[in-house]
Design a protein around this motif. Structure first.
Motif, PDB file in Angstrom:
ATOM      1  N   GLY A  65       0.777  -1.226   0.000  1.00 54.54           N
ATOM      2  CA  GLY A  65       0.000   0.000   0.000  1.00 54.54           C
ATOM      3  C   GLY A  65       0.810   1.277   0.000  1.00 54.54           C
ATOM      4  O   GLY A  65       0.249   2.352   0.064  1.00 54.54           O
ATOM      5  N   GLY A  66       2.113   1.196  -0.057  1.00 60.75           N
ATOM      6  CA  GLY A  66       2.943   2.392  -0.027  1.00 60.75           C
ATOM      7  C   GLY A  66       3.167   2.873   1.401  1.00 60.75           C
ATOM      8  O   GLY A  66       3.055   2.111   2.353  1.00 60.75           O
ATOM      9  N   ARG A  67       3.460   4.140   1.533  1.00 59.54           N
ATOM     10  CA  ARG A  67       3.735   4.705   2.852  1.00 59.54           C
ATOM     11  C   ARG A  67       2.487   4.729   3.711  1.00 59.54           C
ATOM     12  O   ARG A  67       1.379   4.879   3.217  1.00 59.54           O
ATOM     13  N   GLN A  68       2.701   4.642   5.005  1.00 63.35           N
ATOM     14  CA  GLN A  68       1.599   4.733   5.953  1.00 63.35           C
ATOM     15  C   GLN A  68       1.031   6.144   5.909  1.00 63.35           C
ATOM     16  O   GLN A  68       1.751   7.124   5.834  1.00 63.35           O
ATOM     17  N   LYS A  69      -0.304   6.259   5.950  1.00 66.02           N
ATOM     18  CA  LYS A  69      -0.963   7.554   5.900  1.00 66.02           C
ATOM     19  C   LYS A  69      -0.742   8.305   7.214  1.00 66.02           C
ATOM     20  O   LYS A  69      -0.895   7.750   8.289  1.00 66.02           O
ATOM     21  N   LEU A  70      -0.382   9.576   7.097  1.00 60.27           N
ATOM     22  CA  LEU A  70      -0.165  10.414   8.264  1.00 60.27           C
ATOM     23  C   LEU A  70      -1.485  11.005   8.736  1.00 60.27           C
ATOM     24  O   LEU A  70      -2.386  11.270   7.937  1.00 60.27           O
ATOM     25  N   GLU A  71      -1.589  11.236  10.039  1.00 62.22           N
ATOM     26  CA  GLU A  71      -2.798  11.828  10.598  1.00 62.22           C
ATOM     27  C   GLU A  71      -2.943  13.283  10.162  1.00 62.22           C
ATOM     28  O   GLU A  71      -4.039  13.762   9.896  1.00 62.22           O
ATOM     29  N   ASN A  72      -1.822  13.993  10.084  1.00 64.15           N
ATOM     30  CA  ASN A  72      -1.829  15.399   9.701  1.00 64.15           C
ATOM     31  C   ASN A  72      -0.766  15.612   8.620  1.00 64.15           C
ATOM     32  O   ASN A  72       0.318  16.122   8.912  1.00 64.15           O
ATOM     33  N   PRO A  73      -1.048  15.233   7.370  1.00 66.19           N
ATOM     34  CA  PRO A  73      -0.013  15.303   6.329  1.00 66.19           C
ATOM     35  C   PRO A  73       0.346  16.735   5.954  1.00 66.19           C
ATOM     36  O   PRO A  73      -0.462  17.658   6.085  1.00 66.19           O
ATOM     37  N   LYS A  74       1.562  16.915   5.512  1.00 66.82           N
ATOM     38  CA  LYS A  74       2.033  18.218   5.045  1.00 66.82           C
ATOM     39  C   LYS A  74       1.427  18.505   3.675  1.00 66.82           C
ATOM     40  O   LYS A  74       1.008  17.606   2.959  1.00 66.82           O
ATOM     41  N   VAL A  75       1.420  19.768   3.303  1.00 64.41           N
ATOM     42  CA  VAL A  75       0.900  20.198   2.008  1.00 64.41           C
ATOM     43  C   VAL A  75       2.072  20.740   1.202  1.00 64.41           C
ATOM     44  O   VAL A  75       2.816  21.609   1.677  1.00 64.41           O
ATOM     45  N   ALA A  76       2.256  20.227  -0.007  1.00 60.96           N
ATOM     46  CA  ALA A  76       3.328  20.711  -0.874  1.00 60.96           C
ATOM     47  C   ALA A  76       2.908  22.044  -1.495  1.00 60.96           C
ATOM     48  O   ALA A  76       1.793  22.178  -2.013  1.00 60.96           O
ATOM     49  N   VAL A  77       3.800  23.028  -1.415  1.00 62.94           N
ATOM     50  CA  VAL A  77       3.536  24.339  -2.009  1.00 62.94           C
ATOM     51  C   VAL A  77       4.774  24.793  -2.768  1.00 62.94           C
ATOM     52  O   VAL A  77       5.886  24.322  -2.513  1.00 62.94           O
ATOM     53  N   SER A  78       4.565  25.714  -3.671  1.00 64.23           N
ATOM     54  CA  SER A  78       5.681  26.339  -4.365  1.00 64.23           C
ATOM     55  C   SER A  78       5.748  27.775  -3.863  1.00 64.23           C
ATOM     56  O   SER A  78       4.752  28.502  -3.886  1.00 64.23           O
ATOM     57  N   LEU A  79       6.899  28.174  -3.404  1.00 60.68           N
ATOM     58  CA  LEU A  79       7.054  29.475  -2.770  1.00 60.68           C
ATOM     59  C   LEU A  79       8.339  30.118  -3.268  1.00 60.68           C
ATOM     60  O   LEU A  79       9.402  29.501  -3.231  1.00 60.68           O
ATOM     61  N   ARG A  80       8.242  31.353  -3.728  1.00 63.11           N
ATOM     62  CA  ARG A  80       9.432  32.072  -4.184  1.00 63.11           C
ATOM     63  C   ARG A  80       9.923  32.987  -3.062  1.00 63.11           C
ATOM     64  O   ARG A  80       9.164  33.797  -2.544  1.00 63.11           O
ATOM     65  N   LEU A  81      11.170  32.824  -2.706  1.00 59.75           N
ATOM     66  CA  LEU A  81      11.780  33.623  -1.639  1.00 59.75           C
ATOM     67  C   LEU A  81      12.972  34.381  -2.199  1.00 59.75           C
ATOM     68  O   LEU A  81      13.591  33.959  -3.186  1.00 59.75           O
ATOM     69  N   ASP A  82      13.321  35.474  -1.528  1.00 63.83           N
ATOM     70  CA  ASP A  82      14.513  36.223  -1.920  1.00 63.83           C
ATOM     71  C   ASP A  82      15.737  35.339  -1.730  1.00 63.83           C
ATOM     72  O   ASP A  82      15.815  34.573  -0.750  1.00 63.83           O
ATOM     73  N   PRO A  83      16.714  35.429  -2.627  1.00 66.20           N
ATOM     74  CA  PRO A  83      17.919  34.607  -2.509  1.00 66.20           C
ATOM     75  C   PRO A  83      18.643  34.811  -1.182  1.00 66.20           C
ATOM     76  O   PRO A  83      19.196  33.871  -0.623  1.00 66.20           O
ATOM     77  N   GLU A  84      18.611  36.050  -0.644  1.00 58.29           N
ATOM     78  CA  GLU A  84      19.286  36.329   0.619  1.00 58.29           C
ATOM     79  C   GLU A  84      18.644  35.563   1.777  1.00 58.29           C
ATOM     80  O   GLU A  84      19.322  35.107   2.695  1.00 58.29           O
ATOM     81  N   VAL A  85      17.313  35.418   1.733  1.00 57.51           N
ATOM     82  CA  VAL A  85      16.590  34.706   2.792  1.00 57.51           C
ATOM     83  C   VAL A  85      16.977  33.229   2.759  1.00 57.51           C
ATOM     84  O   VAL A  85      17.313  32.635   3.793  1.00 57.51           O
ATOM     85  N   VAL A  86      16.952  32.646   1.575  1.00 54.29           N
ATOM     86  CA  VAL A  86      17.309  31.232   1.439  1.00 54.29           C
ATOM     87  C   VAL A  86      18.760  31.024   1.846  1.00 54.29           C
ATOM     88  O   VAL A  86      19.082  30.085   2.587  1.00 54.29           O
ATOM     89  N   ALA A  87      19.663  31.889   1.405  1.00 53.48           N
ATOM     90  CA  ALA A  87      21.090  31.765   1.746  1.00 53.48           C
ATOM     91  C   ALA A  87      21.297  31.843   3.252  1.00 53.48           C
ATOM     92  O   ALA A  87      22.108  31.099   3.816  1.00 53.48           O
TER      93      ALA A  87
END
Length: 111
Positions: A65-87
């Motif tokens: 069945g694949g991975r066990q289902k999580l009770e509170n799964p994370k949500v995948a998002v795409s987020l653009r951040l300033d390069p300085e913040v990521v660095a």
């Protein structure tokens, strides 16, 4: 087909829902595309895979069945951040994504 398991005393042949076992000296190595004819006596000795290898069958059933289902799964998002913040977050050490998540939770008043 090469005989890579000649040291084993039994060779297994899978057929739909059944497992047939033969002493290795009774198995012919045939050219690709040619299959042995199974006799009625061999079919009478056939066991379901789950009976022949119960531990392996249970392991396969659990992982099917694949991975066990999580009770509170994370949500995948795409987020653009300033390069300085990521660095800045990456510079501290591994785990920068977790630290960004914690900073966002704090900013949102969730922690």
């Amino acid at each position: 087909m090469a005989r890579t398991d000649a040291a084993r005393s039994w060779r297994a042949l899978l057929s739909p829902g059944k497992l047939l076992q033969f002493p290795i000296d009774q198995v012919l190595i045939l050219p690709e595309g040619q299959y042995p004819i199974t006799t009625d006596a061999q079919l009478a000795q056939a066991k379901p895979f789950t009976e022949a290898f119960p531990a392996l069958a249970e392991k396969m059933r659990k992982s099917a069945g694949g991975r066990q289902k999580l009770e509170n799964p994370k949500v995948a998002v795409s987020l653009r951040l300033d390069p300085e913040v990521v660095a800045r977050f990456k510079a501290d050490s591994p785990g920068w994504q977790t630290r960004i998540k914690e900073a966002l939770r704090h900013a949102a008043g969730l922690s």
